[in-house]
Structures are given as C-alpha cells and as structure tokens.
Design an enzyme around this catalytic site. Structure first.
Site, PDB file in Angstrom:
ATOM      1  N   LYS A  97      77.964  56.781  31.804  1.00 41.90           N
ATOM      2  CA  LYS A  97      77.760  56.985  30.364  1.00 41.90           C
ATOM      3  C   LYS A  97      79.081  56.828  29.623  1.00 41.90           C
ATOM      4  O   LYS A  97      80.143  57.131  30.186  1.00 41.90           O
ATOM      5  CB  LYS A  97      77.244  58.405  30.113  1.00 41.90           C
ATOM      6  CG  LYS A  97      76.017  58.758  30.905  1.00 41.90           C
ATOM      7  CD  LYS A  97      74.796  58.405  30.138  1.00 41.90           C
ATOM      8  CE  LYS A  97      73.538  58.801  30.872  1.00 41.90           C
ATOM      9  NZ  LYS A  97      72.349  58.292  30.197  1.00 41.90           N
ATOM     10  N   LEU A  98      78.986  56.399  28.362  1.00 46.39           N
ATOM     11  CA  LEU A  98      80.199  56.349  27.537  1.00 46.39           C
ATOM     12  C   LEU A  98      80.451  57.728  26.939  1.00 46.39           C
ATOM     13  O   LEU A  98      79.526  58.374  26.448  1.00 46.39           O
ATOM     14  CB  LEU A  98      80.011  55.356  26.385  1.00 46.39           C
ATOM     15  CG  LEU A  98      80.249  53.882  26.677  1.00 46.39           C
ATOM     16  CD1 LEU A  98      80.082  53.088  25.385  1.00 46.39           C
ATOM     17  CD2 LEU A  98      81.620  53.631  27.293  1.00 46.39           C
ATOM     18  N   ASN A 113      88.845  57.196  35.574  1.00 47.14           N
ATOM     19  CA  ASN A 113      87.653  56.592  36.169  1.00 47.14           C
ATOM     20  C   ASN A 113      88.091  55.678  37.309  1.00 47.14           C
ATOM     21  O   ASN A 113      89.203  55.147  37.297  1.00 47.14           O
ATOM     22  CB  ASN A 113      86.897  55.762  35.127  1.00 47.14           C
ATOM     23  CG  ASN A 113      85.645  55.116  35.698  1.00 47.14           C
ATOM     24  OD1 ASN A 113      84.855  55.767  36.398  1.00 47.14           O
ATOM     25  ND2 ASN A 113      85.450  53.835  35.444  1.00 47.14           N
ATOM     26  N   HIS A 115      86.928  52.146  39.181  1.00 45.35           N
ATOM     27  CA  HIS A 115      86.055  50.978  39.004  1.00 45.35           C
ATOM     28  C   HIS A 115      86.168  50.103  40.252  1.00 45.35           C
ATOM     29  O   HIS A 115      87.270  49.876  40.756  1.00 45.35           O
ATOM     30  CB  HIS A 115      86.496  50.198  37.760  1.00 45.35           C
ATOM     31  CG  HIS A 115      85.600  49.050  37.448  1.00 45.35           C
ATOM     32  ND1 HIS A 115      84.378  49.207  36.825  1.00 45.35           N
ATOM     33  CD2 HIS A 115      85.722  47.722  37.708  1.00 45.35           C
ATOM     34  CE1 HIS A 115      83.797  48.035  36.700  1.00 45.35           C
ATOM     35  NE2 HIS A 115      84.586  47.110  37.228  1.00 45.35           N
ATOM     36  N   ASP A 156      85.644  50.527  30.679  1.00 43.07           N
ATOM     37  CA  ASP A 156      86.655  49.904  31.553  1.00 43.07           C
ATOM     38  C   ASP A 156      87.852  49.305  30.826  1.00 43.07           C
ATOM     39  O   ASP A 156      88.498  48.387  31.354  1.00 43.07           O
ATOM     40  CB  ASP A 156      85.997  48.811  32.421  1.00 43.07           C
ATOM     41  CG  ASP A 156      84.803  49.333  33.208  1.00 43.07           C
ATOM     42  OD1 ASP A 156      84.854  50.497  33.651  1.00 43.07           O
ATOM     43  OD2 ASP A 156      83.818  48.593  33.362  1.00 43.07           O
ATOM     44  N   GLU A 185      88.502  52.327  47.367  1.00 44.92           N
ATOM     45  CA  GLU A 185      88.342  53.374  46.343  1.00 44.92           C
ATOM     46  C   GLU A 185      88.701  54.739  46.931  1.00 44.92           C
ATOM     47  O   GLU A 185      89.422  55.527  46.328  1.00 44.92           O
ATOM     48  CB  GLU A 185      86.890  53.423  45.851  1.00 44.92           C
ATOM     49  CG  GLU A 185      86.453  52.218  45.065  1.00 44.92           C
ATOM     50  CD  GLU A 185      85.023  52.366  44.572  1.00 44.92           C
ATOM     51  OE1 GLU A 185      84.643  53.452  44.123  1.00 44.92           O
ATOM     52  OE2 GLU A 185      84.265  51.378  44.655  1.00 44.92           O
TER      53      GLU A 185
HETATM   54  C1  GRF Z   1      81.882  53.760  42.915  1.00 45.23           C
HETATM   55  O1  GRF Z   1      81.728  52.483  43.415  1.00 45.23           O
HETATM   56  C2  GRF Z   1      82.761  53.742  41.706  1.00 45.23           C
HETATM   57  O2  GRF Z   1      83.693  52.713  41.711  1.00 45.23           O
HETATM   58  C3  GRF Z   1      81.789  53.523  40.580  1.00 45.23           C
HETATM   59  O3  GRF Z   1      80.648  54.229  40.953  1.00 45.23           O
HETATM   60  C4  GRF Z   1      80.578  54.310  42.369  1.00 45.23           C
HETATM   61  C5  GRF Z   1      80.369  55.737  42.749  1.00 45.23           C
HETATM   62  O4  GRF Z   1      80.113  55.831  44.130  1.00 45.23           O
HETATM   63  N1  GRF Z   1      82.349  53.913  39.314  1.00 45.23           N
HETATM   64  P1  GRF Z   1      80.085  57.237  44.855  1.00 45.23           P
HETATM   65  O5  GRF Z   1      79.005  58.075  44.180  1.00 45.23           O
HETATM   66  O6  GRF Z   1      81.427  57.848  44.691  1.00 45.23           O
HETATM   67  O7  GRF Z   1      79.758  56.949  46.281  1.00 45.23           O
END
Ligand code: GRF
Length: 202
Positions: A97-98, A113, A115, A156, A185
């Site tokens: 959500k924004l 965040n 991404h 983003d 990530e």
């Molecule tokens: C991740 O891929 C993140 O980059 C994106 O949403 C996904 C969340 O995955 N914003 P998780 O719930 O942390 O497994």
C-alpha cells in the site's frame, strides 16, 4: 564506549495481504544472531489470514492486525503503535500500500522498504512479486538484485540506501530469479537497517 552500543532501537515491520514473512524471519534471525541493538517490537499485518502472522507468532513477536481498507484509519493506528512502542524505524516487508505524505511526516521515523530488483529499474506501480521477476526474465539481462530504499509517497522512488546484485544469467525461469533475489533480500535488509539506525545522527 560508542553511542550506538548503548542504544536499543525498536522497529515495526509491516506486511500487507498474503505476505510469506520470509524477510521478517530473516531479520529476526540476524538481529538475534548478531546480538544487535535492534529488535522487532511490532509486526503489523493488514489481514488476519496472512501466512506471515504464523511466522511472527513462532518468533514470539507482538502482532497487530489493522485493516488497510481505510488507509487513514490504518495510518492513525500505526502512529498509535509507534508511539506506544517507542518505534525508531518502520520496515516494510511485502507491504503493497502507498503511505500518505501526511503520515510519513507525522510519524517522524524513517520508513524503509525492500524491493526485489535493482531500482530504479523494475519499480513503480504494479511492479511487485512475480511481475518484477517476469520482467527481468523477459528482458534477459545478466543481473537483478535487491534494493533497500527510504519510502516516500510514491512507489519505489525514495532514496536508495543499499543494493545487492545477483547474477541471474544462468537462471532458467522467472521463478528461479525470484528465489535467488529473495536470498539476496534476506542478506541485505537487516544489516542495512542496523547500519541506518546506528549511523544516523540522533
Ligand atoms: C519481498 O520479495 C519483498 O521484496 C517485496 O515483498 C516480498 C515480501 O516477501 N517487497 P516476504 O513476505 O518477506 O517473504
């Protein structure tokens, strides 16, 4: 003694919809294993059947479920949680959500965040989940990766804080790209949060 080691930073992690909670779990693991001065004081969800809630419960986290159907209500509740828990930073993990400009300025804590691509490429409205990895797959580039950025009121576009590049040239599908990027990530998010909190002027 360094100032950062005296501080304890509490963060709130936000997920919307049906998030898996894998970044939440990776963060909690990193903070615990590194005896970090950062801890997760609240895990906030928008729907009660999110799989990530099970992850949060297994980790023993304080869970809050707030409907985001009305974003003004959601944001008011989030400010309440941040004040009650003395939150220093909000980390979005699968939060689609924004957030409004008014909320971002009133909450007065940084919002980060993660991404699943190397922004500014493959970002913006509609670029989430498999849509990102499908686009990378179709473009046929050698690299993708993960980006941690500050959140503003658009998708983003906030300042990039850290990126981790992944060589995807040998991936045979968008799904495989997604799996590799997710590992990146998990490796990137928690240390970026720690660095950000511990190096920001207080
Ligand atoms: C991740 O891929 C993140 O980059 C994106 O949403 C996904 C969340 O995955 N914003 P998780 O719930 O942390 O497994």
């Amino acid at each position: 003694m360094e100032r950062a080691s005296l501080s304890t930073f509490k963060i709130a992690v936000l997920s919307s919809g049906n998030s898996r909670g894998s970044n939440l779990a990776a963060m909690a693991k990193y903070f615990a294993e590194n005896r970090s001065s950062v801890s997760i004081a609240a895990a906030v969800f928008t729907v009660k059947n999110s799989p990530a809630i099970d992850v949060a419960n297994m980790l023993g986290l304080h869970v809050e479920i707030i409907s985001a159907k009305n974003m003004s209500y959601f944001e008011t509740q989030l400010i309440r949680i941040c004040e009650q828990q003395s939150i220093s930073l909000i980390a979005l993990a699968g939060f689609m959500k924004l957030l409004s400009e008014q909320f971002i300025s009133s909450v007065a804590v940084p919002i980060l965040n993660i991404h699943p691509a190397l922004l500014p490429k493959y970002g913006g409205a509609g670029m989430y989940g498999m849509a990102v990895h499908e686009a990378v797959w179709k473009a046929g580039g050698q690299f993708s990766g993960a980006t941690v950025h500050l959140v503003d009121s658009s998708y983003d576009t906030g300042k990039i804080l850290a990126q981790k590049t992944v060589d995807v040239s040998e991936c045979t599908s968008a799904t495989e790209i997604g799996k590799r990027v997710l590992q990146a990530e998990h490796a990137l998010y928690a240390p970026t949060i720690v660095n950000y909190l511990c190096s920001s002027p207080k």
